[in-house]
Design an enzyme around this catalytic site. Structure first.
Site, PDB file in Angstrom:
ATOM      1  N   ASP A 104     -48.137  41.959 -59.478  1.00 18.84           N
ATOM      2  CA  ASP A 104     -49.254  41.329 -58.764  1.00 18.84           C
ATOM      3  C   ASP A 104     -50.390  42.330 -58.534  1.00 18.84           C
ATOM      4  O   ASP A 104     -51.496  41.932 -58.175  1.00 18.84           O
ATOM      5  CB  ASP A 104     -48.777  40.808 -57.395  1.00 18.84           C
ATOM      6  N   GLN A 130     -43.810  36.149 -53.261  1.00 23.45           N
ATOM      7  CA  GLN A 130     -44.795  35.078 -53.082  1.00 23.45           C
ATOM      8  C   GLN A 130     -45.383  35.135 -51.663  1.00 23.45           C
ATOM      9  O   GLN A 130     -44.642  35.137 -50.679  1.00 23.45           O
ATOM     10  CB  GLN A 130     -44.131  33.711 -53.342  1.00 23.45           C
ATOM     11  N   LYS A 155     -44.053  29.413 -62.132  1.00 17.65           N
ATOM     12  CA  LYS A 155     -43.931  30.795 -62.632  1.00 17.65           C
ATOM     13  C   LYS A 155     -42.605  30.979 -63.363  1.00 17.65           C
ATOM     14  O   LYS A 155     -42.548  31.579 -64.431  1.00 17.65           O
ATOM     15  CB  LYS A 155     -44.053  31.793 -61.482  1.00 17.65           C
TER      16      LYS A 155
END
Ligand code: NAD
Length: 290
Positions: A121, A98, A54
């Site tokens: 997200d 994460q 990422k």
């Protein structure tokens, strides 16, 4: 083999190129780069790989990447304090924590702390709620990537029978909402569903997000169906999806491979969401064609 193989890698590269152009234009007009902060707690090997890729992709797109690596022993309070600092940091447009988090940390409590305007997200209940009522929202990356592949392949999805296998908040539920927005007739199947092959056989569109290697067989499919395989399962050191590619590709009209299908879309959409969030925070309309 009758099915066309949907090349998610190529589509994702195209999307990353369009994002990079949008990033350059944003930077030229605002005098700053869009910024994405990624927070990793602990040493989970798969998460370390995701966070590294990422970060690389963020920089390759011309954005600012902020990586925060915290020890396994980090408390929930310390993590929430970091998220609050990132909320207040004007150079940060997107925040990604994460998952999974170490035991003892309440994931929902952490996600609830993220500013919904920076929730790239799309996991915050505000964004999930906006998606459900059809308002502008930041949408989870993997299902949005699946929708992009489906629209690219099929065009108008209106009236199609769609079966989503899996009801997680990360993939299954938002996928179903997105297909409903496209006027599909949507069924969500899950671990308690009866006669899964019979349910799947109705579908023009099948999205499998289960986490069971090669569960969906070719003889479960309606001939010509479009099959999107979200699953990532490691079997004997090899990656396989939730769909049995060999038998499914004999029956389906189009199918995503694993790897090289949905996987590459997730990071590309994350970059897209960060660019969209940066525009919204700057009071600008997002670029066209994303
Ligand atoms: P999850 O474990 O949270 O959810 C799995 C879902 O599958 C559950 O809703 C459950 O009801 C359903 N299920 C379990 N067994 C079933 C059965 N026998 N029949 C029907 N349904 C069943 O998983 P998730 O986070 O939604 O991820 C699903 C898969 O997608 C995993 O393999 C994961 O690795 C993969 N994934 C891939 C990406 C990507 O970038 N490609 C992103 C997220 C998840």
């Amino acid at each position: 083999m009758v099915a066309a193989v949907i090349d998610g890698k190529a589509f994702a590269e195209g999307l990353r190129g369009r994002v990079a152009e949008g990033v350059a234009a944003f930077t030229a007009s605002t005098g700053r780069k869009p910024g994405l902060a990624v927070v990793l707690v602990g040493q989970d090997p798969a998460s370390q790989v995701y966070v590294r890729s990422k970060g690389k992709a963020t920089i390759a797109a011309g954005m600012e990447s902020f990586e925060h690596r915290l020890p396994e022993t980090t408390s929930q309070e310390e993590l929430i304090a970091l998220v609050r600092r990132l909320n207040d940091n004007e150079t940060v447009d997107g925040i990604l924590v994460q998952l999974p988090l170490p035991k003892g940390i309440d994931e929902q409590a952490v996600i609830a702390t993220i500013d919904p305007a920076k929730d790239v997200d799309g996991f915050h209940v505000i964004n999930a709620g906006r998606l459900a009522v059809g308002e502008e929202a930041l949408v989870p990356c993997t299902p949005l990537g699946c929708l992009m592949l489906l629209k690219d392949r099929l065009g108008d999805l209106s009236g199609k029978e769609a079966v989503v296998i899996g009801r997680s908040n990360i993939v299954g539920k938002p996928m179903a909402q997105l297909l409903l927005q496209q006027n599909c007739t949507v069924t969500i199947a899950h671990s308690r569903s009866k006669d899964l092959p019979g349910v799947v056989r109705r579908a023009d569109i099948v999205v499998a997000a289960v986490g069971r290697p090669e569960m969906v067989k070719g003889d479960w499919l309606k001939p010509g169906a479009a099959v999107i395989d979200v699953g990532i399962n490691r079997v004997d050191g090899k990656l396989v999806g939730d769909v049995d590619f060999a038998s499914a590709s004999e029956v389906a009209g189009a199918i995503t491979p694993v790897p090289g299908g949905v996987g590459p879309m997730t990071i590309a959409v994350l970059l897209r969401n960060t660019l969209v969030a940066a525009h919204a925070r700057a009071g600008l309309a997002p670029p066209e064609g994303l």
